[in-house]
Design a protein around this motif. Structure first.
Motif, short mmCIF file in Angstrom:
data_model
loop_
_atom_site.label_atom_id
_atom_site.label_comp_id
_atom_site.label_asym_id
_atom_site.label_seq_id
_atom_site.Cartn_x
_atom_site.Cartn_y
_atom_site.Cartn_z
N GLU A 1 24.51 -16.57 -45.11
CA GLU A 1 24.35 -16.42 -43.68
C GLU A 1 24.58 -14.94 -43.35
O GLU A 1 25.22 -14.22 -44.13
CB GLU A 1 25.34 -17.30 -42.91
N TYR A 2 24.09 -14.48 -42.21
CA TYR A 2 24.25 -13.08 -41.82
C TYR A 2 25.74 -12.71 -41.80
O TYR A 2 26.55 -13.42 -41.21
CB TYR A 2 23.62 -12.84 -40.44
N GLY A 3 26.10 -11.62 -42.47
CA GLY A 3 27.47 -11.14 -42.50
C GLY A 3 28.34 -11.76 -43.58
O GLY A 3 29.50 -11.38 -43.74
N GLU A 4 27.82 -12.70 -44.34
CA GLU A 4 28.59 -13.41 -45.35
C GLU A 4 28.46 -12.72 -46.70
O GLU A 4 27.40 -12.19 -47.05
CB GLU A 4 28.05 -14.85 -45.43
N SER A 5 29.52 -12.74 -47.50
CA SER A 5 29.47 -12.19 -48.85
C SER A 5 28.91 -13.23 -49.82
O SER A 5 28.89 -14.43 -49.52
CB SER A 5 30.88 -11.77 -49.30
N TYR A 6 28.50 -12.77 -51.01
CA TYR A 6 28.07 -13.71 -52.05
C TYR A 6 29.20 -14.69 -52.38
O TYR A 6 28.97 -15.90 -52.50
CB TYR A 6 27.67 -12.98 -53.34
N ASP A 7 30.42 -14.17 -52.54
CA ASP A 7 31.56 -15.03 -52.89
C ASP A 7 31.75 -16.12 -51.83
O ASP A 7 31.88 -17.30 -52.17
CB ASP A 7 32.85 -14.21 -52.97
N ASP A 8 31.81 -15.72 -50.56
CA ASP A 8 32.05 -16.68 -49.49
C ASP A 8 30.92 -17.70 -49.38
O ASP A 8 31.16 -18.88 -49.14
CB ASP A 8 32.24 -15.96 -48.15
N ALA A 9 29.68 -17.24 -49.55
CA ALA A 9 28.54 -18.15 -49.47
C ALA A 9 28.60 -19.19 -50.59
O ALA A 9 28.35 -20.38 -50.36
CB ALA A 9 27.23 -17.38 -49.54
N MET A 10 28.94 -18.76 -51.81
CA MET A 10 28.99 -19.69 -52.93
C MET A 10 30.07 -20.75 -52.69
O MET A 10 29.84 -21.94 -52.89
CB MET A 10 29.24 -18.93 -54.23
N ILE A 11 31.23 -20.34 -52.22
CA ILE A 11 32.31 -21.29 -51.95
C ILE A 11 31.90 -22.26 -50.85
O ILE A 11 32.10 -23.49 -50.98
CB ILE A 11 33.61 -20.53 -51.61
N ARG A 12 31.31 -21.77 -49.77
CA ARG A 12 30.87 -22.63 -48.67
C ARG A 12 29.78 -23.58 -49.13
O ARG A 12 29.83 -24.80 -48.88
CB ARG A 12 30.35 -21.77 -47.51
N GLU A 13 28.78 -23.06 -49.82
CA GLU A 13 27.65 -23.88 -50.25
C GLU A 13 28.07 -24.93 -51.28
O GLU A 13 27.54 -26.03 -51.29
CB GLU A 13 26.54 -23.00 -50.81
N TYR A 14 29.02 -24.59 -52.15
CA TYR A 14 29.47 -25.58 -53.13
C TYR A 14 30.10 -26.77 -52.44
O TYR A 14 29.88 -27.92 -52.81
CB TYR A 14 30.43 -24.96 -54.15
N LYS A 15 30.87 -26.49 -51.40
CA LYS A 15 31.49 -27.58 -50.63
C LYS A 15 30.41 -28.43 -49.96
O LYS A 15 30.46 -29.66 -49.99
CB LYS A 15 32.45 -27.00 -49.59
N GLU A 16 29.40 -27.77 -49.36
CA GLU A 16 28.33 -28.49 -48.68
C GLU A 16 27.48 -29.31 -49.65
O GLU A 16 27.14 -30.45 -49.38
CB GLU A 16 27.42 -27.51 -47.92
N ASP A 17 27.11 -28.71 -50.78
CA ASP A 17 26.18 -29.34 -51.72
C ASP A 17 26.84 -30.36 -52.65
O ASP A 17 26.18 -31.30 -53.10
CB ASP A 17 25.49 -28.29 -52.59
N ALA A 18 28.11 -30.13 -53.00
CA ALA A 18 28.75 -30.96 -54.01
C ALA A 18 30.04 -31.63 -53.54
O ALA A 18 30.54 -32.53 -54.21
CB ALA A 18 29.03 -30.14 -55.27
N GLY A 19 30.62 -31.18 -52.43
CA GLY A 19 31.86 -31.76 -51.95
C GLY A 19 33.11 -31.16 -52.58
O GLY A 19 34.22 -31.61 -52.30
N LEU A 20 32.94 -30.16 -53.43
CA LEU A 20 34.07 -29.58 -54.15
C LEU A 20 34.51 -28.26 -53.55
O LEU A 20 33.68 -27.43 -53.17
CB LEU A 20 33.70 -29.34 -55.62
N ASP A 21 35.83 -28.07 -53.51
CA ASP A 21 36.40 -26.75 -53.23
C ASP A 21 36.48 -26.05 -54.58
O ASP A 21 37.00 -26.63 -55.55
CB ASP A 21 37.80 -26.88 -52.64
N VAL A 22 35.95 -24.84 -54.67
CA VAL A 22 35.92 -24.15 -55.95
C VAL A 22 36.56 -22.77 -55.83
O VAL A 22 36.63 -22.20 -54.75
CB VAL A 22 34.48 -24.01 -56.51
N GLU A 23 36.97 -22.29 -56.99
CA GLU A 23 37.53 -20.95 -57.12
C GLU A 23 36.67 -20.20 -58.13
O GLU A 23 36.28 -20.77 -59.16
CB GLU A 23 38.98 -21.07 -57.62
N ILE A 24 36.40 -18.96 -57.85
CA ILE A 24 35.58 -18.15 -58.76
C ILE A 24 36.38 -17.78 -60.00
O ILE A 24 37.50 -17.28 -59.90
CB ILE A 24 35.08 -16.88 -58.05
N VAL A 25 35.79 -18.05 -61.17
CA VAL A 25 36.37 -17.63 -62.44
C VAL A 25 35.82 -16.26 -62.80
O VAL A 25 36.58 -15.34 -63.11
CB VAL A 25 36.07 -18.66 -63.56
#
Length: 154
Positions: free
Chosen positions: A52-76
């Protein structure tokens, strides 16, 4: 700015766009990867999506993972940047997607048990027995993941 891409599409229609996306790899102990069956194309992809506008890659991946899979994730760790992702969607939209791929680990939530407006199903797949994928970029990201896991096994 939520729904940024919808707003842009309302202005430009189906004209090809270059968009940024982020995706994550969750793997089980057998190095099988979690994929989601998409509602729009009815094929499989990595959980992730457009920034989304103003969002980082990290933040987008965390948000999208929750939306698409239901999981809260942490970047390794980041696994790469992929810039040759061309997709024509069933509605006529055309994109070249620049995707940042991450290895992630679940830290909460639970995999979706019912279909959503973006995900029909979630399953783990061996990297050498993949289902029909969204596009070549998804295949390239999974090939890079296999190379990464193969390097760990040495």
């Amino acid at each position: 700015m939520a729904n940024y891409i919808k707003e842009v599409r309302n202005l430009v229609g189906h004209k090809p766009l270059i968009l940024n996306a982020a995706a994550g790899i969750v793997a089980n102990n057998q190095h099988e990867v979690l994929l989601n069956l998409r509602t729009d194309t009815h094929n499989w992809s990595l959980p992730g999506g457009y920034l989304e506008y103003g969002e980082s890659y990290d933040d987008a991946m965390i948000r999208e993972y929750k939306e698409d899979a239901g999981l809260d994730v942490e970047i390794v760790k980041p696994l790469g940047l992929f810039d040759q992702g061309f997709t024509k969607y069933p509605n006529g939209d055309v994109t070249q997607v620049i995707s940042r791929l991450y290895l992630v680990k679940p830290v909460g939530g639970h995999t979706l048990e019912t279909a959503t407006d973006e995900t029909l199903d979630l399953k783990y797949f061996p990297l050498d027995q993949l289902p029909p994928l969204l596009n070549q970029q998804t295949a390239d990201m999974l090939a890079a993941t296999k190379t990464y896991f193969d390097g760990l096994a040495r």
